[in-house]
Design an enzyme around this catalytic site. Structure first.
Site, short mmCIF file in Angstrom:
data_model
loop_
_atom_site.label_atom_id
_atom_site.label_comp_id
_atom_site.label_asym_id
_atom_site.label_seq_id
_atom_site.Cartn_x
_atom_site.Cartn_y
_atom_site.Cartn_z
N PRO A 1 -4.49 -6.61 -14.54
CA PRO A 1 -4.34 -5.32 -15.23
C PRO A 1 -3.33 -5.41 -16.38
CG PRO A 1 -3.81 -5.15 -12.87
CD PRO A 1 -3.84 -6.59 -13.23
N GLY A 2 -3.53 -4.52 -17.33
CA GLY A 2 -2.51 -4.29 -18.37
C GLY A 2 -1.67 -3.09 -17.97
N VAL B 1 6.66 -9.09 2.62
CA VAL B 1 5.87 -10.32 2.39
C VAL B 1 6.73 -11.54 2.08
CG1 VAL B 1 3.73 -9.14 1.68
CG2 VAL B 1 5.42 -9.79 -0.07
N TYR C 1 8.53 -13.11 -14.52
CA TYR C 1 7.44 -12.25 -14.04
C TYR C 1 6.09 -12.81 -14.52
CZ TYR C 1 4.24 -8.41 -13.33
OH TYR C 1 3.14 -7.67 -12.95
N GLU D 1 4.93 2.95 -9.85
CA GLU D 1 6.39 2.83 -9.73
C GLU D 1 6.89 1.52 -10.34
OE1 GLU D 1 7.45 3.56 -5.62
OE2 GLU D 1 6.44 5.50 -5.64
N LYS E 1 2.76 -14.58 -12.44
CA LYS E 1 1.37 -14.13 -12.55
C LYS E 1 0.48 -15.25 -13.10
CE LYS E 1 1.94 -10.02 -10.81
NZ LYS E 1 1.36 -9.66 -9.51
N ALA F 1 0.82 -1.23 0.00
CA ALA F 1 0.00 0.00 0.00
C ALA F 1 0.85 1.27 0.00
CB ALA F 1 -0.94 -0.01 1.21
N THR F 2 2.16 1.13 -0.20
CA THR F 2 3.02 2.31 -0.15
C THR F 2 3.12 3.03 -1.49
OG1 THR F 2 4.96 0.95 -0.65
CG2 THR F 2 4.49 1.35 1.69
N ALA F 3 2.57 2.45 -2.54
CA ALA F 3 2.70 3.06 -3.87
C ALA F 3 1.60 2.52 -4.78
CB ALA F 3 4.07 2.71 -4.47
P1 NDP Z 1 4.32 -0.20 -7.50
O1 NDP Z 1 5.77 -0.48 -7.69
O2 NDP Z 1 3.86 1.20 -7.61
O3 NDP Z 1 3.83 -0.79 -6.09
C1 NDP Z 1 4.26 -2.06 -5.67
C2 NDP Z 1 3.92 -2.24 -4.20
O4 NDP Z 1 4.36 -3.57 -3.82
C3 NDP Z 1 4.63 -1.25 -3.30
O5 NDP Z 1 3.73 -0.77 -2.33
C4 NDP Z 1 5.71 -2.08 -2.64
O6 NDP Z 1 5.94 -1.62 -1.30
C5 NDP Z 1 5.07 -3.47 -2.60
N1 NDP Z 1 6.06 -4.51 -2.45
C6 NDP Z 1 7.01 -4.91 -3.31
N2 NDP Z 1 7.79 -5.86 -2.76
C7 NDP Z 1 7.32 -6.06 -1.50
C8 NDP Z 1 7.71 -6.89 -0.42
N3 NDP Z 1 8.74 -7.75 -0.53
N4 NDP Z 1 7.01 -6.85 0.72
C9 NDP Z 1 5.96 -6.01 0.84
N5 NDP Z 1 5.54 -5.18 -0.14
C10 NDP Z 1 6.22 -5.21 -1.29
O7 NDP Z 1 3.58 -1.12 -8.58
P2 NDP Z 1 2.03 -1.37 -8.92
O8 NDP Z 1 1.14 -0.64 -8.01
O9 NDP Z 1 1.88 -1.18 -10.36
O10 NDP Z 1 1.97 -2.94 -8.63
C11 NDP Z 1 1.03 -3.54 -7.79
C12 NDP Z 1 0.70 -4.92 -8.32
O11 NDP Z 1 0.13 -4.78 -9.62
C13 NDP Z 1 1.92 -5.84 -8.49
O12 NDP Z 1 1.56 -7.13 -8.08
C14 NDP Z 1 2.16 -5.80 -10.00
O13 NDP Z 1 2.78 -6.97 -10.45
C15 NDP Z 1 0.74 -5.68 -10.50
N6 NDP Z 1 0.58 -5.19 -11.87
C16 NDP Z 1 1.07 -3.96 -12.23
C17 NDP Z 1 0.88 -3.52 -13.52
C18 NDP Z 1 1.46 -2.25 -14.01
O14 NDP Z 1 1.58 -2.08 -15.25
N7 NDP Z 1 1.82 -1.31 -13.16
C19 NDP Z 1 0.08 -4.30 -14.49
C20 NDP Z 1 -0.33 -5.58 -14.00
C21 NDP Z 1 -0.13 -5.99 -12.73
P3 NDP Z 1 7.38 -1.48 -0.60
O15 NDP Z 1 8.38 -1.29 -1.68
O16 NDP Z 1 7.22 -0.31 0.31
O17 NDP Z 1 7.55 -2.76 0.14
C1 8X3 Z 2 2.43 -5.54 -15.70
C2 8X3 Z 2 1.98 -5.49 -17.11
O1 8X3 Z 2 2.61 -6.10 -19.49
O2 8X3 Z 2 4.27 -4.93 -18.16
O3 8X3 Z 2 2.05 -6.73 -15.11
O4 8X3 Z 2 3.79 -7.22 -17.74
S1 8X3 Z 2 3.23 -5.96 -18.16
#
Ligand code: NDP
Ligand code: 8X3
Length: 251
Positions: free
Chosen positions: A179-180, A57, A149, A185, A153, A10-12
């Site tokens: 999501p796409g 985690v 990666y 971040e 998923k 939930a930090t980003a």
């Molecule tokens: P961000 O990088 O903005 O956020 C990722 C979050 O995951 C951060 O809050 C980070 O917190 C947390 N995180 C990463 N590693 C750990 C860890 N070891 N323990 C606890 N928390 C962790 O990315 P998104 O918001 O885009 O990503 C969120 C989810 O969505 C992910 O599962 C990603 O794979 C998925 N996703 C993203 C897409 C995209 O294009 N952005 C598309 C499809 C899926 P912190 O670093 O503070 O621990």
């Molecule tokens: C994030 C979307 O297409 O960069 O899961 O893998 S993609």
């Protein structure tokens, strides 16, 4: 009584936007992540209905300790949003860094399992609860450099289906959200802080925003308990499937 959602990561990005959305809707939010300064900032912004837990985690003990520290007001958990995750690198498998692969497996697979295993029994006992997993289009659609990666998923997609089998008849719901392209971040992490490379991913495109996903997740959580969306895929309108590619012979 307010309902409770626990959000990992939930930090980003998606996790932070979803935390703020659920708070606005009157829910209690357990917000987790590794960066405690960001969690404190979120808690200040969100107010008393947000309970921050610093946890990695990948570390089962950290996850156990985090959930064990929950105050009564943040129990029981109605929704677990398994969102924490990351991609590292975009190179071909033959050149990949094993440490990157391990970190993705430890976070996207094992981290999700640790949280689910702690929260699920109570949901089943109660006959109510909702596990929302954040998968990705990468779990279904192969692309160059997606290797581990995408495989993590794909695991999340199949686990979500299998969880549904295990909780059959219990009233517990499970959804895989796929999501796409979404600007967060994510790409900065994937390219290890290279902002130029990260920005190129989103150049001249009308990408998804974390708030778009927060809308989807809130809509899912608002459905009647008789409704289970098994999986849902969300792309920005500007994104679609490229189809198979062919390596042509050189004359
Ligand atoms: P961000 O990088 O903005 O956020 C990722 C979050 O995951 C951060 O809050 C980070 O917190 C947390 N995180 C990463 N590693 C750990 C860890 N070891 N323990 C606890 N928390 C962790 O990315 P998104 O918001 O885009 O990503 C969120 C989810 O969505 C992910 O599962 C990603 O794979 C998925 N996703 C993203 C897409 C995209 O294009 N952005 C598309 C499809 C899926 P912190 O670093 O503070 O621990
Ligand atoms: C994030 C979307 O297409 O960069 O899961 O893998 S993609």
């Amino acid at each position: 009584m307010s309902k409770v959602i626990c959000i990992t990561g939930a930090t980003a990005g998606i996790g932070r936007a979803t935390a703020l959305r659920f708070i606005r809707e009157g829910w209690k939010v357990i917000a987790t992540g590794r960066r405690s300064d960001r969690l404190d900032e979120l808690a200040r912004e969100a107010g008393a209905n947000c309970f921050p837990i610093t946890m990695d985690v990948r570390d089962e003990n950290s996850v156990k300790a985090g959930f064990a520290a929950l105050p009564e007001a943040f129990k029981p958990i109605d929704v677990l949003l398994n969102n924490a995750g990351l991609a590292l690198g975009l190179g071909p498998s033959q050149e990949a860094d094993m440490a990157d692969w391990e970190q993705m497996i430890d976070t996207n697979i094992k981290g999700l399992l640790y949280c689910t295993r702690i929260v699920l029994p109570e949901m089943v006992k109660r006959g109510s609860g909702y596990i929302i997993n954040i998968g990705s289009i990468a779990g279904n659609h192969p692309y160059k450099g997606g290797n581990v990666y995408g495989a993590t998923k794909a695991f999340v997609a199949q686990l979500s289906k299998n969880l549904r089998c295990d909780v059959h008849g219990s009233g517990v719901r499970v959804t895989n959200v796929e999501p796409g392209m979404l600007k967060s971040e994510f790409s900065l992490v994937r390219f290890k802080g290279d902002a130029d490379k990260a920005d190129q991913v989103y150049e001249q495109s009308d990408y998804l925003t974390p708030e778009d996903l927060a809308d989807v997740i809130f809509s899912l959580a608002s459905l009647p308990e008789r409704v289970n969306v098994n999986h849902i895929q969300i792309m920005p309108t500007c994104q679609s499937d490229g189809g198979p590619i062919v390596a042509r012979k050189k004359n």
